[in-house]
Each structure stands twice: as structure tokens, then as C-alpha cells.
Enzyme design. Sequence first.
Site, short mmCIF file in Angstrom:
data_model
loop_
_atom_site.label_atom_id
_atom_site.label_comp_id
_atom_site.label_asym_id
_atom_site.label_seq_id
_atom_site.Cartn_x
_atom_site.Cartn_y
_atom_site.Cartn_z
N GLU A 92 0.82 -1.21 0.00
CA GLU A 92 0.00 0.00 0.00
C GLU A 92 0.85 1.25 0.00
OE1 GLU A 92 -3.82 -1.63 2.50
OE2 GLU A 92 -2.43 -0.26 3.45
N CYS A 105 3.25 8.39 1.17
CA CYS A 105 3.80 7.48 2.18
C CYS A 105 3.98 6.14 1.49
CB CYS A 105 2.79 7.41 3.32
SG CYS A 105 3.21 6.21 4.55
N CYS A 112 6.28 -6.96 7.45
CA CYS A 112 7.41 -6.54 8.29
C CYS A 112 7.68 -7.64 9.29
CB CYS A 112 7.08 -5.24 9.01
SG CYS A 112 8.44 -4.62 10.03
N CYS A 116 6.05 -5.30 15.91
CA CYS A 116 5.60 -4.38 16.97
C CYS A 116 4.14 -4.70 17.29
CB CYS A 116 5.73 -2.93 16.50
SG CYS A 116 7.42 -2.51 16.03
N CYS A 119 1.10 -2.63 15.82
CA CYS A 119 1.11 -2.35 14.37
C CYS A 119 0.51 -3.52 13.60
CB CYS A 119 2.55 -2.11 13.94
SG CYS A 119 2.76 -2.02 12.14
N GLY A 179 6.52 -2.02 6.34
CA GLY A 179 7.89 -2.49 6.36
C GLY A 179 8.87 -1.61 7.10
N SER A 232 11.12 5.71 15.49
CA SER A 232 9.92 5.32 16.23
C SER A 232 10.34 4.90 17.63
CB SER A 232 9.21 4.16 15.51
OG SER A 232 8.83 4.58 14.23
N CYS A 351 -2.80 0.23 6.29
CA CYS A 351 -3.11 -0.85 7.23
C CYS A 351 -3.65 -0.34 8.55
CB CYS A 351 -1.89 -1.68 7.56
SG CYS A 351 -1.18 -2.43 6.16
N1 SAH Z 1 8.93 0.43 10.21
C1 SAH Z 1 9.11 1.82 10.29
C2 SAH Z 1 8.25 2.60 9.31
C3 SAH Z 1 6.84 2.12 9.13
S1 SAH Z 1 5.79 2.29 10.51
C4 SAH Z 1 8.90 2.31 11.71
O1 SAH Z 1 8.40 1.56 12.52
O2 SAH Z 1 9.26 3.46 11.97
C5 SAH Z 1 5.59 4.03 10.58
C6 SAH Z 1 5.07 4.55 11.91
O3 SAH Z 1 3.76 4.04 12.19
C7 SAH Z 1 5.93 4.20 13.11
O4 SAH Z 1 6.27 5.38 13.81
C8 SAH Z 1 5.02 3.33 13.96
O5 SAH Z 1 5.35 3.49 15.33
C9 SAH Z 1 3.64 3.88 13.59
N2 SAH Z 1 2.52 2.98 13.84
C10 SAH Z 1 2.48 1.66 13.64
N3 SAH Z 1 1.27 1.16 13.99
C11 SAH Z 1 0.53 2.22 14.43
C12 SAH Z 1 -0.80 2.33 14.94
N4 SAH Z 1 -1.61 1.28 15.04
N5 SAH Z 1 -1.23 3.56 15.29
C13 SAH Z 1 -0.42 4.64 15.16
N6 SAH Z 1 0.83 4.58 14.68
C14 SAH Z 1 1.32 3.38 14.33
FE1 SF4 Z 2 7.40 -3.00 11.32
FE2 SF4 Z 2 7.30 -0.33 11.74
FE3 SF4 Z 2 5.12 -1.89 12.05
FE4 SF4 Z 2 7.11 -2.08 13.79
S1 SF4 Z 2 5.83 -0.27 13.43
S2 SF4 Z 2 6.02 -3.80 12.85
S3 SF4 Z 2 8.85 -1.79 12.48
S4 SF4 Z 2 6.18 -1.49 10.15
#
Ligand code: SAH
Ligand code: SF4
Length: 360
Positions: A92, A105, A112, A116, A119, A179, A232, A351
Site C-alpha cells: 500500500e 507514504c 514486516c 511491533c 502495528c 515495512g 519510532s 493498514c
Molecule cells: N517500520 C518503520 C516505518 C513504518 S511504521 C517504523 O516503525 O518506523 C511508521 C510509523 O507508524 C511508526 O512510527 C510506527 O510506530 C507507527 N505505527 C504503527 N502502527 C501504528 C498504529 N496502530 N497507530 C499509530 N501509529 C502506528
Molecule cells: Fe514494522 Fe514499523 Fe510496524 Fe514495527 S511499526 S512492525 S517496524 S512497520
Amino acid sequence: MTKKNLKAVAPEELEPFMLELGLPGFRADQAIHWIYEKHAQSVSEITEFSKDLREKLAQRVYISNLTLLKRQVSEDGTEKFLFELEDGETIESVLIPDSDRLTLCISSQAGCMLGCRFCLTGKKGLRRNLRSHEIVDQILSVNRALHASSDSPDCRVAKGMGQNPAPSKITNIVFMGMGEPLSNFDKVVDALWRIVKLLRISPRRLTLSTAGITPRILELPQKAPMVNLAISLNATTEEVRDYIMPVNKNYPLTTLLSACRRFPLPPRRRLTFEYVLLKGVNDTTEDAKRLIGLLRGIPSKVNLIPLNPFEGSEFQRPEDQNILKFQTILLNEHIAAFIRQSRGRDILAACGQLQARYRV
Ligand code: SAH
Ligand code: SF4
């Protein structure tokens, strides 16, 4: 004979490749111009080449493209693009219009592996790394789609009505889609060079977000153009970070922050720290105070991102007043802290994780 994908040939290899095909080297520059600036999606669209040349070339090479499966527009103008790759995997990209910029974006991996807990991408695991051209193609495809829709009568009416439309071409890129970009380091570095050199987007308008693959953070400025970096962070203790971001067990908070301190920031630039607020987990007054201590000495700004929950998510978004309180504690200590309100929530942009955290 299998045909070679022109986009998969490294740009600097394209000239020798043309010579190999018995063509003059300047055909390489022409092909690059047509692919990256005119968004040609097939050899037959390169009309600068004679019909005869196009036909001959098409027997040996092709140009790959992402297949647009779905385009969804949010109430707030955010648009989500679902693309299919050549092998059927899907990714996406999310387009976020503003009056002065048009941010895309993009994804660096299908899925990934860092897992986390807050996420949705992380919950699904890694499918595969994207190749450099698949990363860049997200920009080419969206620009092409924008170009097509700007020719539509509806769009002309909107412009004619005196509204202030966002720029017609993508101006900013954030690696905040699916990712972990630093887990696909070489391909991401290559994609960054292509974006800067071939799409001519300034590195100042590019932002890479990482969960903290610490050794790669310091390698990035040596290998890639000097893009903005977002970390992050999401927690202020090793315990909490270990739990919500398992990558912390390999690259703990303390070593991550010491890499940030050593990061060679150009003058007047700052690191961005993203902090997803999870109710009762990392949103307390103590967390805010610890965060101030952790960031001491790092030119930084903080993007507070209230959790965007998804079905089955084990965390909740904090109440608005707690989000504001957290921000105030940081502001009182002169830390630039911004609350990034959701955009595209109704279409589960990226997502369900993407919020308006794209401004660095
Ligand atoms: N993997 C990288 C980039 C993709 S995620 C990273 O983690 O930085 C991009 C951002 O989305 C990160 O700052 C992550 O903490 C945030 N994120 C992931 N899931 C989320 C959610 N459910 N609500 C808000 N932010 C989220
Ligand atoms: Fe991967 Fe970033 Fe999601 Fe963590 S927040 S699972 S590093 S995409």
C-alpha cells in the site's frame, strides 16, 4: 530468450546495457527520461524512439509496473492505493494532500518482520523485501494516476472554481508505509538515489522512519543522500519497549539513543521522534518526564501519534486530555512536540496505522 526489465537494470548500468543491445549509449538517457519523467509504462510508449526501434527493443526488454488494484479516497482527501507486484504480493501507498505539498507514504517491504505489537503490518509478518524499482514505482504509479485524473472533467471544474488545489505532482516522500526500511537497506538506499537523481526530489523532502536498526542508522548517511530521519521511539523504558517493540531486545533504547547522538545532522536539521501513545502503557506523566531526559542533547522534535487501533488490538488510544497533558509536559521543557491527528482513518490508511505523522 527472457526479456530484461528496464527498471530492474541499475540506471548506471543502462548505458552499457544499450551498447550490448547494439544501440547507441544515449538511448539509455532517453529511456530514463521517458520512464521517470514521462511515466512510460511500456516500450511502445517511448514515442521518441522510432516505431521500428520500439518493436525491436520490445523483443528484448520490457518495463514492469505495479498493478493498481484499488484506490480509495478518504473524507479528508487522503487516498490509499493498493498495488499488486509482479509475483502477486500486495503493498500500500498513501497520498496525503496539503495546500503546499503532496506527500506520498510508501512501503519498503511487503509486510514486516519486527512484530511491533501495536502495528497491523507487524502482526502479519514479512512476506518479502521490495526491490528498488518496486519502491520507486509507487511514486511513478501515483504520479501517473494523478496526471490521468487531472485531465478528467471533474478535476478541471474543481480547479476552475477557485479552490486551492494541492500540487499536481508528489513533492514529499515518507517511508512510513509497510515495512522497516533499514531491514531492506541496500534496496532502500538504491531507491533513495533514484528518487533524488531521476525523480529530482530533494533529499530534504524525503523522510525515512525506522524502528531503530541501530548500526544501519549510522551507515545511512554514509551510503544514502542526506534524508530526514524519524525514529519510532514509542517507549521510555527498556521493559516497555522490549514488550511493545521486540526489536528493542536486539537494539536497546540506550544504544539507539547513543547512535542518535552521534548521527551527523546537517546544520538546522533535527531528528524526528515518533511516539505512538498507548493508553496506560507509555502515556503517563513519568513517561513524559523520562522522554525529556532521554532526548536531552539531541536536536529533536517529537510527533505524538495517538494509537490508531485495529480489530483485535490489545492497546487503546488514550483520552484526548491525557494526550494534551503529555504534550504540555514536553512543551514546558521546550521540546517541540506535535500531536498528529489521524487522517484517512475511515479508509484504514496504510493498514490502519498511518496517521498524519508525515510532517517532519
Ligand atoms: N517500520 C518503520 C516505518 C513504518 S511504521 C517504523 O516503525 O518506523 C511508521 C510509523 O507508524 C511508526 O512510527 C510506527 O510506530 C507507527 N505505527 C504503527 N502502527 C501504528 C498504529 N496502530 N497507530 C499509530 N501509529 C502506528
Ligand atoms: Fe514494522 Fe514499523 Fe510496524 Fe514495527 S511499526 S512492525 S517496524 S512497520
